[in-house]
Design an enzyme around this catalytic site. Structure first.
Site, PDB file in Angstrom:
ATOM      1  N   TYR A   1       7.656   5.286  -1.400  1.00 48.74           N
ATOM      2  CA  TYR A   1       7.003   4.073  -0.862  1.00 48.74           C
ATOM      3  C   TYR A   1       7.822   2.823  -1.206  1.00 48.74           C
ATOM      4  O   TYR A   1       7.302   1.864  -1.789  1.00 48.74           O
ATOM      5  CB  TYR A   1       5.579   3.899  -1.420  1.00 48.74           C
TER       6      TYR A   1
ATOM      7  N   ASP B   1       4.963   3.348  -5.831  1.00 54.10           N
ATOM      8  CA  ASP B   1       4.178   2.133  -5.567  1.00 54.10           C
ATOM      9  C   ASP B   1       3.373   2.414  -4.294  1.00 54.10           C
ATOM     10  O   ASP B   1       3.673   1.877  -3.229  1.00 54.10           O
ATOM     11  CB  ASP B   1       5.129   0.942  -5.389  1.00 54.10           C
TER      12      ASP B   1
ATOM     13  N   CYS C   1      -1.794  -1.131  -6.598  1.00 50.06           N
ATOM     14  CA  CYS C   1      -2.580  -2.284  -6.150  1.00 50.06           C
ATOM     15  C   CYS C   1      -4.068  -1.935  -6.124  1.00 50.06           C
ATOM     16  O   CYS C   1      -4.884  -2.727  -5.671  1.00 50.06           O
ATOM     17  CB  CYS C   1      -2.113  -2.751  -4.770  1.00 50.06           C
TER      18      CYS C   1
ATOM     19  N   GLU D   1      -3.572  -5.766  -9.883  1.00 49.06           N
ATOM     20  CA  GLU D   1      -2.354  -4.964  -9.748  1.00 49.06           C
ATOM     21  C   GLU D   1      -2.018  -4.446 -11.139  1.00 49.06           C
ATOM     22  O   GLU D   1      -1.998  -5.223 -12.101  1.00 49.06           O
ATOM     23  CB  GLU D   1      -1.214  -5.830  -9.208  1.00 49.06           C
TER      24      GLU D   1
END
Length: 369
Positions: free
Chosen positions: A218, A301, A326, A360
């Protein structure tokens, strides 16, 4: 965009609440002490979108109250960068008396940078013609003459008109070293520039004295790949979205980094390739031999949904896992699997989204002895 109460006097209180929440959430995993990275308490957001309301000769930005759905007028938006706030009134004033620019305009999107560039997208409920193009060019010139480094896009159904270019070039400082990033309109970019710099510095610090190569899933526009490349012999990074892959290639060249290779694949496809379940021509076409990589560290991520079970199982095969999330809820779900084999050695909160419940988080995991 939703209602946001930007109150600098409340900043530390809302941050303390997040620290407590995240600490409590991850207590079952024996996480070390939380490292906390603050945001500026206002003017931290690099992008913003507003609807446009027409009332007689008047025209102004509006937002909607998330609870009541009532609209309210917005002339300034303290969450957004100073650059966006400086441009907002000048842009609306320049358009409201121009029939070609204002007719059926329903939304304005801003994408700004710490480097001083800004991109504005004007969205219309009508097809755009030559008159619009001429007036938009004049608008762009007028705003550039007033000191803005601005590019302009007009959008309508199945229509996109770009005046000069559809991206900005951001510069992020990582431990005193500048990195250049192309950020394309409508592609994912980190919304909080100052916190993005802190995230990069933390990731670089976590991977100091690494050995071998890095695998990254990602990777987006190469945001982390470029900064992490200094700590590894080679970086192999995957990303599915085509515009992000193209930006990543641009960014690799712009930063003159020679040990990063980007491949357009989903994390799920890459898992299949690693396990030998499928052969992918695009690996062969790009001269990538997965067996030649010596990856002890993997960086992920993922989107808000986190990683699927098969990807988690594949990720468990690496000595060290650096995970930026996130959505701490899905990070927690993934940790239920990852903590069978790994333990957390670093734990961080990045306040990307002040005055909201969003958090986050970052964790560094190492294989249990």
């Amino acid at each position: 965009m939703a209602t946001l109460d930007v109150n600098p006097q409340r900043y530390q209180q809302q941050l303390a609440e997040k620290v407590q929440r995240l600490t409590d959430m991850f207590a079952p995993y024996q996480a070390p002490e939380l490292e906390v990275f603050e945001s500026p308490d206002q003017h931290y957001r690099m992008r913003a979108e507003f609807r446009v309301w027409h009332e007689g000769e008047e025209m102004y930005y509006i937002m909607f109250n998330q609870e009541t759905r009532e609209k309210y007028r917005v002339d300034q938006f303290p969450a957004a960068s100073r650059l966006i706030n400086d441009l907002m009134p000048l842009l609306i004033d320049a358009m409201k008396d121009n029939e070609s620019l204002r007719r059926k305009l329903f939304q304005v999107d801003f994408l700004s940078t710490l480097s001083g560039e800004i991109l504005v997208s004007l969205l219309y409920h009508r097809q755009l013609d030559d008159a619009w193009i001429e007036n938009a060019k004049a608008l762009k010139q007028r705003l550039n003459d007033e000191g803005f480094n601005l590019n302009l896009i007009g959008r309508a159904r199945k229509m996109k008109i770009v005046l000069d270019r559809d991206y900005v070039v951001e510069k992020l400082d990582v431990n005193g070293k500048p990195y250049t990033y192309q950020q394309v309109e409508n592609s994912f970019t980190q919304p909080n520039g100052k916190v993005a710099e802190k995230m990069l510095e933390w990731a670089v610090d976590c991977t100091q004295e690494s050995q071998g190569d890095l695998l990254e899933l990602y990777c987006g526009n190469g945001n982390f790949s470029l900064a992490l490349a200094q700590n590894f012999e080679r970086v192999l990074a995957t990303e599915l979205a085509k515009p992000s892959v193209e930006s990543a290639q641009y960014n690799i060249a712009a930063n003159k980094i020679e040990n990063v290779q980007i491949i357009r694949m989903s994390a799920e496809e890459f898992t299949e390739a690693m396990e030998g379940k499928r052969e992918f021509r695009r690996l062969k076409d790009n001269g990538i031999d997965l067996k030649s990589y010596n990856c002890n560290t993997i960086f992920v991520d993922p989107p808000r949904s986190g990683m699927d079970v098969d990807t988690c199982k594949m990720v468990q095969g690496y000595e060290r896992i650096l995970y930026i999330s996130c959505n701490p809820e899905t990070l927690k779900e993934n940790l239920d699997i990852l903590s069978e084999t790994h333990h957390i050695t670093r734990f961080a909160l990045f306040d990307q989204f002040p005055y909201t419940h969003h958090m986050e988080a970052g964790v560094m995991l190492e294989r249990k002895a």
